[in-house]
Design an enzyme around this catalytic site. Structure first.
Site, PDB file in Angstrom:
ATOM      1  N   THR A  53     -23.100  51.944 -10.847  1.00 61.58           N
ATOM      2  CA  THR A  53     -22.296  50.890 -10.211  1.00 61.58           C
ATOM      3  C   THR A  53     -22.188  51.231  -8.727  1.00 61.58           C
ATOM      4  O   THR A  53     -22.310  52.392  -8.329  1.00 61.58           O
ATOM      5  CB  THR A  53     -20.878  50.789 -10.789  1.00 61.58           C
ATOM      6  OG1 THR A  53     -20.188  51.984 -10.475  1.00 61.58           O
ATOM      7  CG2 THR A  53     -20.903  50.594 -12.277  1.00 61.58           C
ATOM      8  N   GLU A  98     -20.776  47.815 -16.294  1.00 58.99           N
ATOM      9  CA  GLU A  98     -20.265  48.547 -17.451  1.00 58.99           C
ATOM     10  C   GLU A  98     -20.348  47.737 -18.748  1.00 58.99           C
ATOM     11  O   GLU A  98     -20.182  48.272 -19.838  1.00 58.99           O
ATOM     12  CB  GLU A  98     -18.789  48.931 -17.223  1.00 58.99           C
ATOM     13  CG  GLU A  98     -18.567  50.040 -16.207  1.00 58.99           C
ATOM     14  CD  GLU A  98     -18.477  49.538 -14.767  1.00 58.99           C
ATOM     15  OE1 GLU A  98     -18.976  48.432 -14.474  1.00 58.99           O
ATOM     16  OE2 GLU A  98     -17.900  50.263 -13.927  1.00 58.99           O
ATOM     17  N   LYS A 120       0.195  41.476  -2.506  1.00 55.95           N
ATOM     18  CA  LYS A 120       1.584  41.530  -2.975  1.00 55.95           C
ATOM     19  C   LYS A 120       2.496  41.105  -1.832  1.00 55.95           C
ATOM     20  O   LYS A 120       2.709  41.842  -0.889  1.00 55.95           O
ATOM     21  CB  LYS A 120       1.927  42.948  -3.443  1.00 55.95           C
ATOM     22  CG  LYS A 120       1.097  43.377  -4.625  1.00 55.95           C
ATOM     23  CD  LYS A 120       1.885  44.253  -5.599  1.00 55.95           C
ATOM     24  CE  LYS A 120       1.070  44.514  -6.852  1.00 55.95           C
ATOM     25  NZ  LYS A 120       0.123  45.617  -6.738  1.00 55.95           N
ATOM     26  N   TRP A 160       2.776  38.098  -6.524  1.00 52.83           N
ATOM     27  CA  TRP A 160       1.340  38.260  -6.360  1.00 52.83           C
ATOM     28  C   TRP A 160       0.702  36.979  -5.830  1.00 52.83           C
ATOM     29  O   TRP A 160       1.003  35.886  -6.305  1.00 52.83           O
ATOM     30  CB  TRP A 160       0.674  38.582  -7.701  1.00 52.83           C
ATOM     31  CG  TRP A 160       0.953  39.966  -8.197  1.00 52.83           C
ATOM     32  CD1 TRP A 160       1.784  40.885  -7.614  1.00 52.83           C
ATOM     33  CD2 TRP A 160       0.413  40.581  -9.355  1.00 52.83           C
ATOM     34  NE1 TRP A 160       1.789  42.034  -8.340  1.00 52.83           N
ATOM     35  CE2 TRP A 160       0.957  41.877  -9.425  1.00 52.83           C
ATOM     36  CE3 TRP A 160      -0.484  40.180 -10.332  1.00 52.83           C
ATOM     37  CZ2 TRP A 160       0.634  42.771 -10.443  1.00 52.83           C
ATOM     38  CZ3 TRP A 160      -0.804  41.055 -11.348  1.00 52.83           C
ATOM     39  CH2 TRP A 160      -0.247  42.346 -11.401  1.00 52.83           C
TER      40      TRP A 160
HETATM   41  P1  ADP Z   1     -19.535  46.246  -8.461  1.00 56.44           P
HETATM   42  O1  ADP Z   1     -18.259  46.830  -8.965  1.00 56.44           O
HETATM   43  O2  ADP Z   1     -20.408  47.171  -7.779  1.00 56.44           O
HETATM   44  O3  ADP Z   1     -19.357  44.903  -7.786  1.00 56.44           O
HETATM   45  P2  ADP Z   1     -20.464  44.900 -10.802  1.00 56.44           P
HETATM   46  O4  ADP Z   1     -21.552  44.033 -10.428  1.00 56.44           O
HETATM   47  O5  ADP Z   1     -20.500  45.601 -12.076  1.00 56.44           O
HETATM   48  O6  ADP Z   1     -20.381  45.982  -9.733  1.00 56.44           O
HETATM   49  O7  ADP Z   1     -19.160  44.059 -10.621  1.00 56.44           O
HETATM   50  C1  ADP Z   1     -18.324  43.694 -11.661  1.00 56.44           C
HETATM   51  C2  ADP Z   1     -17.148  42.991 -11.086  1.00 56.44           C
HETATM   52  O8  ADP Z   1     -17.520  41.762 -10.481  1.00 56.44           O
HETATM   53  C3  ADP Z   1     -16.130  42.588 -12.114  1.00 56.44           C
HETATM   54  O9  ADP Z   1     -15.299  43.661 -12.468  1.00 56.44           O
HETATM   55  C4  ADP Z   1     -15.372  41.485 -11.387  1.00 56.44           C
HETATM   56  O10 ADP Z   1     -14.409  42.001 -10.494  1.00 56.44           O
HETATM   57  C5  ADP Z   1     -16.455  40.840 -10.568  1.00 56.44           C
HETATM   58  N1  ADP Z   1     -16.906  39.608 -11.234  1.00 56.44           N
HETATM   59  C6  ADP Z   1     -17.955  39.450 -12.038  1.00 56.44           C
HETATM   60  N2  ADP Z   1     -18.059  38.172 -12.444  1.00 56.44           N
HETATM   61  C7  ADP Z   1     -17.028  37.499 -11.896  1.00 56.44           C
HETATM   62  C8  ADP Z   1     -16.565  36.145 -11.935  1.00 56.44           C
HETATM   63  N3  ADP Z   1     -17.203  35.202 -12.598  1.00 56.44           N
HETATM   64  N4  ADP Z   1     -15.449  35.852 -11.248  1.00 56.44           N
HETATM   65  C9  ADP Z   1     -14.791  36.790 -10.549  1.00 56.44           C
HETATM   66  N5  ADP Z   1     -15.171  38.062 -10.460  1.00 56.44           N
HETATM   67  C10 ADP Z   1     -16.276  38.425 -11.124  1.00 56.44           C
END
Ligand code: ADP
Length: 544
Positions: free
Chosen positions: A185, A329, A438, A443
């Site tokens: 990641t 993940e 916040k 929020w």
């Molecule tokens: P990184 O943490 O490097 O960005 P990832 O690609 O695994 O790696 O990112 C996952 C994160 O992307 C999720 O935990 C979430 O915060 C965000 N995410 C994924 N899909 C969506 C979505 N449809 N809407 C909002 N956030 C999203």
């Protein structure tokens, strides 16, 4: 009582054998900048055998790691299949990582061989001397002479290495729980974290990708894979397509709006997927240079929240954006937003903008600050936790109590995402826990504000971060990128929000920027935006 059922392992070798035989005529198409080069799945199967033989010849045995430093193309698909099928572990390296992070992940995973696209050898050359375990580099689609090797590393040409290798390989039987592929990641805190997928998790995830209420990849599809193969396994599209015989269209390094539009015109994909920023760019291009997008049907959008305005704009072009949520993940498919049956368009819309419904294999729960489980009422906000057969249970070589250990407890993955779940299992994300604002003990969702601002016709992009405030602790700051040739004063944008968000949430801090900084995978990089704010590099208008 035990069942009477057989228990054969779910393996990439079987996926490879099946796809290249049963779907022999399906094809993988790689864009070259001017046109396409094509291979059938039968040819991919033979090339995978040649690659596996070649890698054995380089001494790859057991579960050794083979890295790929490549764009989306035919050879990357071949590596996706050959490396795990021979029992080794595919490690996809993110081309856009900072050099120190690349050094870290290659050494941490102990990559033995790296396959590199000739077009990115200069990037690799800079870090190659820092790799401690790499013994061979294989240059794909280009001249190996372009890369000079440090002591102890041999550089090969992919074409030469594979020439004369047998078209057959005796694929070993592997335990379905063993490692097939790994992906780090991007590491928003500390070092990048390695997620290791198993043969079984990839197999089950691929079946999910193909399910009708999911990404619905089928043999009649031509799937354009824009999500990089080095990011979250390209959302599972390559394996899923090979499983069911969907043809694949690979853009290689041509990911800018104009070539993507050209690929769509020439290769006529039926489905695709990518992060919202890609679609924002393509939309701007299509507005200037209209083109017929048929037969493009579903476009899966995830990775960050998809602005509803973007969905509407594509609806008007006859293309349906399907919102989905996931993370490295989670392999990455977590949820996909296909509205329940029988709704009128307005009700369906309310579902389409959500992050999606969890499939049977992904269990989900919402947790409050004390760890108590919260109801699925579509109202109560908590941190999302997930579990399931393609959700990681740990990071690679995570030590007890080490950096990253806080993400796992009681068999659940803490996602760091905050939101609600409806009674019928649809996730609505309001934020990442670290991005939430916040204000006076309440929020504010940065994502909601971004979506509302991005609905303004003069706005191309908007990113919202929390900035310190004497009275309220934190208040939102909106960084706006205007569309070319358009103007909008902060007062006008504030007015635009007046009837869309609660009065106390309307931001008073505005800044106009040329571009919102993006992460290596094209998401808003709020860390860099916060740094720009902290260093006084943003020109801020404060409305009283
Ligand atoms: P990184 O943490 O490097 O960005 P990832 O690609 O695994 O790696 O990112 C996952 C994160 O992307 C999720 O935990 C979430 O915060 C965000 N995410 C994924 N899909 C969506 C979505 N449809 N809407 C909002 N956030 C999203």
């Amino acid at each position: 009582m035990l069942s009477t059922m057989q228990d054969g392992p779910l393996s990439i070798a079987h996926l490879l054998r099946h796809g290249s035989r049963v779907h022999a005529a399906s094809e993988v198409v790689t864009w070259t900048g001017e046109g396409s080069r094509r291979s059938t799945y039968a040819e991919v199967g033979r090339e995978a055998a040649r690659l596996a033989n070649a890698l054995r010849g380089l001494g790859v045995t057991g579960d050794q790691r083979v890295g790929t430093f490549m764009w989306n193309n035919t050879e990357h698909l071949v590596a996706y299949l050959a490396v795990p099928a021979m029992g080794a572990v595919l490690h996809t390296l993110n081309l856009r990582l900072f050099p120190e992070q690349l050094t870290y992940i290659v050494n941490h995973a102990e990559d033995h061989v790296i396959l590199v696209d000739a077009s990115v050898t200069p990037l690799l050359a800079k870090v190659l001397p820092t790799f401690t375990t790499v013994r061979h580099v294989v240059v794909v689609n280009g001249d190996k002479a372009a890369l000079s090797a440090p002591d102890g590393v041999t550089v090969h040409s992919y074409a030469e290495l594979l020439a004369g290798q047998p078209d057959e390989f005796d694929w070993p039987v592997v335990d379905e729980h063993s490692a097939a592929a790994m992906c780090y990641t991007s590491g928003t805190t500390g070092n990048p974290k390695g997620v290791v997928y198993s043969h079984r998790s990839i197999w089950l995830h691929s079946m999910q990708v193909c399910m009708t209420d999911s990404m619905a990849v089928s043999q009649s599809d031509r799937a354009l894979v824009i999500v990089p193969q080095f990011h979250a396994m390209a959302w599972g599209m390559p394996y899923a397509a090979f499983m069911v015989g969907a043809s694949l269209i690979m853009p290689d390094r041509f990911l800018q709006p104009a070539p993507l539009a050209a690929i769509i015109a020439a290769e006529k994909p039926t489905m695709t997927g990518a992060v919202p920023t890609i679609w924002q760019g393509l939309l701007a291009h299509l507005t200037e240079h209209p083109q017929d997008l048929t037969p493009l049907g579903d476009v899966i959008v995830g990775g960050s929240a998809c602005p509803p305005a973007l969905m509407q704009a594509f609806d008007e072009l006859g293309v349906t954006i399907i919102h989905a949520w996931g993370m490295t993940e989670t392999s990455p498919l977590g949820s996909v937003s296909r509205p329940p049956a029988g709704l009128d368009p307005k009700q369906a819309w309310e579902y389409r903008v959500l992050q999606g419904r969890f499939p049977a294999s992904v269990r989900a729960r919402l947790i409050d600050d004390d760890g108590a489980e919260l109801p699925w009422d579509g109202q109560t906000v908590g941190e999302l936790e997930v579990a399931g057969p393609w959700v990681t249970a740990s990071y690679y070589q995570l030590e007890a109590g080490g950096d990253g250990a806080e993400k796992f407890h009681d068999g659940w993955l803490r996602t760091g995402d905050v939101g609600t779940i409806t009674p019928d299992g649809f996730l609505r994300l309001t934020d990442r826990s670290k991005d939430i604002i916040k204000s006076g003990g309440e929020w504010i969702s940065s994502v909601d504000l971004e979506n509302e601002v991005m609905a303004h016709p003069a706005v191309a992009e908007a990113a919202v971060i929390g900035v310190p405030d004497e009275k309220w602790d934190e208040r939102p700051l909106v960084a706006v990128v205007l569309r070319e040739g358009q103007q909008a004063a902060p007062e006008e944008l504030r007015e635009f929000l007046a009837d869309k968000v609660a009065k106390w949430q309307v931001p008073e801090n505005w800044t106009f920027v040329e571009e919102v900084p993006k992460t290596s995978v094209g998401k808003f990089d709020k860390k860099r935006l916060r740094a720009a704010f902290a260093e006084g590099r943003l020109d801020i208008r404060h409305l009283s």
